[in-house]
Write an enzyme that holds these catalytic residues in place. Sequence first.
Site, PDB file in Angstrom:
ATOM      1  N   GLU A 194     -57.648 -16.128 -63.259  1.00 21.82           N
ATOM      2  CA  GLU A 194     -58.845 -16.789 -62.709  1.00 21.82           C
ATOM      3  C   GLU A 194     -58.838 -16.511 -61.226  1.00 21.82           C
ATOM      4  OE1 GLU A 194     -58.579 -21.108 -62.905  1.00 21.82           O
ATOM      5  OE2 GLU A 194     -56.409 -21.015 -62.691  1.00 21.82           O
TER       6      GLU A 194
ATOM      7  N   LEU B  82     -57.145 -23.147 -64.968  1.00 22.77           N
ATOM      8  CA  LEU B  82     -57.734 -24.484 -64.957  1.00 22.77           C
ATOM      9  C   LEU B  82     -58.910 -24.497 -65.937  1.00 22.77           C
ATOM     10  CD1 LEU B  82     -57.481 -27.187 -63.277  1.00 22.77           C
ATOM     11  CD2 LEU B  82     -59.615 -26.448 -62.231  1.00 22.77           C
TER      12      LEU B  82
ATOM     13  N   TYR C  16     -56.366 -33.974 -58.130  1.00 28.39           N
ATOM     14  CA  TYR C  16     -57.664 -34.169 -57.481  1.00 28.39           C
ATOM     15  C   TYR C  16     -58.802 -33.704 -58.380  1.00 28.39           C
ATOM     16  CZ  TYR C  16     -58.147 -29.164 -56.395  1.00 28.39           C
ATOM     17  OH  TYR C  16     -58.300 -27.810 -56.495  1.00 28.39           O
TER      18      TYR C  16
ATOM     19  N   LYS D 118     -54.905 -29.996 -62.540  1.00 26.27           N
ATOM     20  CA  LYS D 118     -55.549 -29.840 -61.230  1.00 26.27           C
ATOM     21  C   LYS D 118     -54.736 -30.584 -60.172  1.00 26.27           C
ATOM     22  CE  LYS D 118     -60.263 -29.705 -59.333  1.00 26.27           C
ATOM     23  NZ  LYS D 118     -60.329 -28.305 -58.955  1.00 26.27           N
TER      24      LYS D 118
HETATM   25  N1  PLP Z   1     -59.955 -22.584 -61.251  1.00 25.50           N
HETATM   26  C1  PLP Z   1     -59.389 -23.105 -60.143  1.00 25.50           C
HETATM   27  C2  PLP Z   1     -58.019 -22.648 -59.733  1.00 25.50           C
HETATM   28  C3  PLP Z   1     -60.086 -24.073 -59.393  1.00 25.50           C
HETATM   29  O1  PLP Z   1     -59.524 -24.617 -58.293  1.00 25.50           O
HETATM   30  C4  PLP Z   1     -61.387 -24.462 -59.801  1.00 25.50           C
HETATM   31  C5  PLP Z   1     -62.149 -25.451 -59.041  1.00 25.50           C
HETATM   32  O2  PLP Z   1     -61.798 -25.870 -57.988  1.00 25.50           O
HETATM   33  C6  PLP Z   1     -61.931 -23.878 -60.952  1.00 25.50           C
HETATM   34  C7  PLP Z   1     -61.180 -22.942 -61.655  1.00 25.50           C
HETATM   35  C8  PLP Z   1     -63.302 -24.249 -61.430  1.00 25.50           C
HETATM   36  O3  PLP Z   1     -63.307 -25.556 -61.957  1.00 25.50           O
HETATM   37  P1  PLP Z   1     -64.628 -26.444 -61.937  1.00 25.50           P
HETATM   38  O4  PLP Z   1     -65.694 -25.618 -62.622  1.00 25.50           O
HETATM   39  O5  PLP Z   1     -64.267 -27.646 -62.715  1.00 25.50           O
HETATM   40  O6  PLP Z   1     -64.952 -26.703 -60.507  1.00 25.50           O
END
Ligand code: PLP
Length: 290
Positions: free
Chosen positions: A182, A207, A33, A149
């Site tokens: 994270e 991620l 997603y 993701k």
């Molecule tokens: N880390 C995780 C586990 C996430 O689910 C997300 C976003 O949903 C992020 C980091 C941040 O990613 P982004 O800045 O692309 O939204």
Amino acid sequence: MSRIAYVNGRYLPLAAAQVRVEDRGFLFGDGIYEVVYVARGRFIDAEKHLARLERSLRETRIAMPVGRRALEGVLREVQARNRITESGLIYIQVTRGAARREHVFPKAGTRPTLVVTARALPPFPKNVDAWATGIITGPDQRWDRCDIKTVNLLPNVLAKQAAKEAGAFETAFIDAEGMVTECASSNIWIVDAAGQLRTRPLSHDILPGCTRAALAELLAGEGVTLEERAFSQDELRAAREVFITSATSFVRPITRVDGAAVADGAVGPVTRRLFAAFTRHVLGGLPNAA
Ligand code: PLP
């Protein structure tokens, strides 16, 4: 006005939109997603999100359901039909499609499922102090390909719920070595006790956040240097400043970790500066009318 969803070529009222019972996203979490923030009609960091979507599909060997151009057209249409003009998000999910339940991939030619939805969000935050929030810490219980993701979010769901029940917004995951990876739905940064801005380097452990990447590109203009070096749970607790980034958290100050104040409990100068820089990135330099 009722919300409209796109499902495999059709635009339908959300309540009537359906995927099949044997969809592999439902059966196995066999899907990926993306979430894109929309501000003033613009898709923020769209290129980064679409590139990551394509990467997630490659890594999971799911076929791209439609070409990039066609997908962009669907996103625009969903945005328009849901009247997301000021502040909102677009949600995109692709699964390996619907087929008789067997773990192995379905037969060649099985059409991937593509779902796109949208919803309005509160206006982009005007006041960085009011945007500050708290986090808790907890063990990282996820698999070792957190760079993809996928919709397999059970550990993240449990961690977000634990945070909510503790009166916090997020959970920072701690790995087996006591290092912070994270958060459940965001990346995490600190200004360490020596004043250095740090975030964990990219690897299979986190991620690759699009907001993380966009903010990293803004740092030079702010005269701030970044060290991509993992920090421990103890360093998190001893940090001068902590903030998280995501498509819908933007740059969000963290002023409490496990119930204790970060430094003096106020939003620090680096976070303040980067929030302002990111606000300009999102709102295009226009004043925030919200
Ligand atoms: N880390 C995780 C586990 C996430 O689910 C997300 C976003 O949903 C992020 C980091 C941040 O990613 P982004 O800045 O692309 O939204």
